[in-house]
Design a protein around this motif. Structure first.
Motif: not given
Length: 83
Positions: A55-60, A63-68
């Protein structure tokens, strides 16, 4: 000390602040649960933590946070469903 630690912004920034810290604390508890052999609670804690960081990756829009975290989530679900 970064200002976000003391005073998160408003709206989406504030939500990301609380979700990332909540998810981090939950993952630390998950590591503790793993260390003490508290299964399957450790897996449930890790799932919540991974979802929180996704969710944090989406909010920010990071893509790296989303992918991992998508990969981690897929691996956890595959492992939990095969056992």
């Amino acid at each position: 000390m970064p200002s976000e630690v003391l005073a998160p912004g408003r709206g989406k920034d504030q939500l990301a602040f609380w979700v990332k810290w909540g998810a981090s604390v939950i993952q630390i508890i998950g590591y503790t649960a793993t260390g003490f052999g508290w299964t399957p609670w450790n897996l449930y804690l890790f799932l919540v933590g991974v979802l929180g960081w996704f969710v944090v990756g989406v909010l920010w829009n990071d893509r790296a946070i989303i992918l991992i975290h998508l990969v981690a989530l897929a691996a956890m679900i595959a492992g939990m469903s095969s056992g």
